[in-house]
Design a protein around this motif. Structure first.
Motif, short mmCIF file in Angstrom:
data_model
loop_
_atom_site.label_atom_id
_atom_site.label_comp_id
_atom_site.label_asym_id
_atom_site.label_seq_id
_atom_site.Cartn_x
_atom_site.Cartn_y
_atom_site.Cartn_z
N PRO A 72 0.82 -1.22 0.00
CA PRO A 72 0.00 0.00 0.00
C PRO A 72 0.85 1.27 0.00
O PRO A 72 2.01 1.26 0.44
N ALA A 73 0.25 2.34 -0.49
CA ALA A 73 0.95 3.63 -0.50
C ALA A 73 1.21 4.08 0.93
O ALA A 73 0.35 3.93 1.80
N PRO A 74 2.38 4.64 1.20
CA PRO A 74 2.64 5.18 2.55
C PRO A 74 1.86 6.48 2.75
O PRO A 74 2.10 7.48 2.07
N THR A 75 0.88 6.46 3.60
CA THR A 75 0.02 7.62 3.82
C THR A 75 -0.55 7.59 5.23
O THR A 75 -0.65 6.52 5.85
N LYS A 76 -0.91 8.77 5.72
CA LYS A 76 -1.58 8.87 7.02
C LYS A 76 -3.08 9.07 6.85
O LYS A 76 -3.80 9.19 7.84
N ALA A 77 -3.53 9.09 5.60
CA ALA A 77 -4.94 9.34 5.33
C ALA A 77 -5.82 8.23 5.90
O ALA A 77 -5.45 7.05 5.87
N LEU A 78 -6.98 8.63 6.41
CA LEU A 78 -7.97 7.69 6.94
C LEU A 78 -9.31 7.81 6.23
O LEU A 78 -10.21 7.02 6.48
N TYR A 79 -9.42 8.81 5.34
CA TYR A 79 -10.71 9.08 4.70
C TYR A 79 -10.50 9.40 3.22
O TYR A 79 -9.42 9.84 2.81
N PHE A 80 -11.56 9.23 2.44
CA PHE A 80 -11.56 9.71 1.06
C PHE A 80 -13.00 9.87 0.61
O PHE A 80 -13.91 9.21 1.11
N VAL A 81 -13.18 10.76 -0.36
CA VAL A 81 -14.50 11.00 -0.93
C VAL A 81 -14.31 11.37 -2.39
O VAL A 81 -13.23 11.85 -2.78
N ALA A 82 -15.34 11.14 -3.20
CA ALA A 82 -15.25 11.44 -4.64
C ALA A 82 -14.95 12.92 -4.85
O ALA A 82 -15.39 13.79 -4.09
N ASP A 83 -14.19 13.19 -5.93
CA ASP A 83 -13.81 14.58 -6.23
C ASP A 83 -14.52 15.14 -7.45
O ASP A 83 -14.28 16.28 -7.85
N GLY A 84 -15.39 14.33 -8.07
CA GLY A 84 -16.16 14.83 -9.21
C GLY A 84 -15.50 14.59 -10.55
O GLY A 84 -16.09 14.86 -11.59
N HIS B 291 -10.74 10.52 -6.30
CA HIS B 291 -11.08 10.82 -4.91
C HIS B 291 -10.10 11.83 -4.33
O HIS B 291 -8.98 11.98 -4.82
N VAL B 292 -10.55 12.50 -3.27
CA VAL B 292 -9.67 13.38 -2.50
C VAL B 292 -9.53 12.75 -1.13
O VAL B 292 -10.51 12.23 -0.56
N PHE B 293 -8.32 12.76 -0.59
CA PHE B 293 -8.02 12.03 0.63
C PHE B 293 -7.78 12.99 1.79
O PHE B 293 -7.36 14.14 1.60
N ALA B 294 -8.05 12.52 3.01
CA ALA B 294 -7.91 13.37 4.19
C ALA B 294 -7.37 12.56 5.36
O ALA B 294 -7.66 11.36 5.49
N GLU B 295 -6.60 13.24 6.21
CA GLU B 295 -6.05 12.59 7.39
C GLU B 295 -6.94 12.74 8.61
O GLU B 295 -6.93 11.89 9.51
N LEU C 275 -10.92 13.96 10.42
CA LEU C 275 -12.35 13.99 10.16
C LEU C 275 -12.79 15.38 9.73
O LEU C 275 -13.68 15.52 8.87
N ASP C 276 -12.17 16.42 10.28
CA ASP C 276 -12.51 17.79 9.88
C ASP C 276 -12.21 18.00 8.39
O ASP C 276 -13.01 18.60 7.65
N GLU C 277 -11.06 17.54 7.94
CA GLU C 277 -10.70 17.64 6.52
C GLU C 277 -11.69 16.85 5.67
O GLU C 277 -12.13 17.32 4.60
N GLN C 278 -12.06 15.67 6.13
CA GLN C 278 -13.01 14.84 5.39
C GLN C 278 -14.36 15.54 5.29
O GLN C 278 -14.98 15.56 4.21
N ASN C 279 -14.84 16.11 6.38
CA ASN C 279 -16.14 16.79 6.35
C ASN C 279 -16.13 17.96 5.38
O ASN C 279 -17.12 18.20 4.67
N ALA C 280 -15.02 18.68 5.32
CA ALA C 280 -14.90 19.79 4.37
C ALA C 280 -14.92 19.27 2.94
O ALA C 280 -15.56 19.85 2.05
N ASN C 281 -14.23 18.17 2.69
CA ASN C 281 -14.21 17.59 1.35
C ASN C 281 -15.59 17.06 0.95
O ASN C 281 -16.00 17.18 -0.21
N VAL C 282 -16.29 16.46 1.91
CA VAL C 282 -17.64 15.96 1.64
C VAL C 282 -18.57 17.11 1.29
O VAL C 282 -19.38 17.02 0.36
N ALA C 283 -18.43 18.23 2.02
CA ALA C 283 -19.27 19.40 1.76
C ALA C 283 -19.03 19.92 0.34
O ALA C 283 -19.98 20.29 -0.38
N LYS C 284 -17.78 19.93 -0.10
CA LYS C 284 -17.46 20.37 -1.46
C LYS C 284 -18.08 19.42 -2.49
O LYS C 284 -18.57 19.86 -3.54
N TRP C 285 -18.03 18.12 -2.19
CA TRP C 285 -18.58 17.13 -3.11
C TRP C 285 -20.09 17.28 -3.25
O TRP C 285 -20.63 17.26 -4.35
#
Length: 321
Positions: free
Chosen positions: A278-290, A294-298, A300-310
């Motif tokens: 697997p890729a070395p990453t600290k990300a725990l979340y991802f959501v579609a980017d359109g 996908h856009v990835f986040a480390e 939950l706050d980052e994930q919620n912001a990305n989800v809102a954009k989606w």
């Protein structure tokens, strides 16, 4: 007497010349013809089919005589053959004795569940026998050739043997960062990665996210694992119901941490390789980017912001209100 001998010799040479023209000259067919040789059929039987199809010059009997005089003694081989227009008698016989039968293809796409593999097997033209249901995750997605009359079970065995060889080879090269503790776990996690992204370049990253979740005991929250018990991997065709998200059935990764009870599809080689390295990453979340990715986040706050954009993007497109 000498004159008679000369006349007989000339007649014999003339006959042989005529026969050789029949054997080595271009055949009468003006289009490609398909000839099917059944298991155990002799050249004598097949010659009738050749004559009826207009492939050989002269009669069935003359073809057999020429084959005996000029051809190989090898038996004809069972299979389906394409005889190009104008093929000589000599080459027709050689094709049926030593040529390659027509190869048909069966393609299994990456991420196809076993129930759909079975359906595809059952629909193969000119294959024989029943179509077995393979164990989920046991088939390597790829294209497989088969011959007319070949058993569906034999075609499937090539696909399952290919998966066995592939997982063995990849497992031997696994990185210490993989969370898979067995080949079975690797295929199970790879099947989720396969279903979560259709973008090849993202597979190691998605594998990295799920590996991080497994490592810290966090639920995978993978929608495809919710759908699998409902459709056996076929498209759901609607939104997931709350009751389905709450169902505790061994596959639903919204209910329990860790891997589901087994694979949810047949993953391809690239997804298995991604899980085992697997890729070395600290990300725990991802959501579609359109864009299909996908856009990835480390966090939950980052994930919620990305989800809102989606969701905002989907509203702009008129996909949701």
């Amino acid at each position: 007497m000498r004159k008679l001998v000369v006349l007989l010799t000339v007649a014999t040479l003339t006959a042989l010349t005529g026969m050789s023209l029949l054997w080595w000259s271009p055949g009468p067919a003006t289009t490609t013809q398909r000839i099917v040789v059944q298991q155990g059929e002799s050249l004598s039987v097949v010659a009738g089919q050749l004559h009826k199809a207009g492939v050989i010059p002269g009669s069935r009997r003359s073809f057999l005589a020429l084959a005996k005089l000029f051809g190989s003694k090898d038996p004809v081989q069972a299979g389906e053959y394409e005889v190009p227009a104008g093929t000589s008698g000599e080459n027709v016989l050689d094709l049926l004795q030593h040529g390659s039968p027509v190869q048909r293809m069966m393609t299994i796409p990456e991420g196809m569940p076993s129930i759909m593999v079975q359906e595809r097997l059952a629909a193969l033209p000119f294959a024989t026998g029943s179509a077995p249901l393979p164990a989920e995750g046991s088939v390597l997605p790829d294209s497989y050739s088969y011959e007319r009359g070949e058993a569906r079970a034999a075609i499937l065995k090539r696909a399952t043997d290919a998966m066995s060889r592939t997982i063995d080879a990849l497992w031997a090269k696994r990185a210490p960062t993989t969370v898979a503790t067995s080949k079975a776990e690797a295929i199970t996690l790879a099947s989720i990665v396969e279903k979560e992204t259709g973008k090849p370049s993202e597979r190691p990253m998605v594998a990295g996210v799920y590996s991080n979740r497994v490592r810290i005991g966090m639920k995978l929250d993978a929608d495809p694992t919710v759908i699998y018990p409902i459709t056996r991997g076929k498209p759901l065709g609607r939104r997931i119901l709350r009751s389905e998200l709450d169902a505790d059935n061994g596959y639903n990764t919204y209910r329990r941490a860790g891997l589901p009870a087994g694979p949810i599809a047949n993953p391809g080689k690239a997804s298995i390789a991604a899980v085992l390295n697997p890729a070395p990453t600290k990300a725990l979340y991802f959501v579609a980017d359109g864009t299909g990715g996908h856009v990835f986040a480390e966090t939950l706050d980052e994930q919620n912001a990305n989800v809102a954009k989606w969701f905002a993007l989907r509203r702009e497109r008129g996909e949701i209100k």
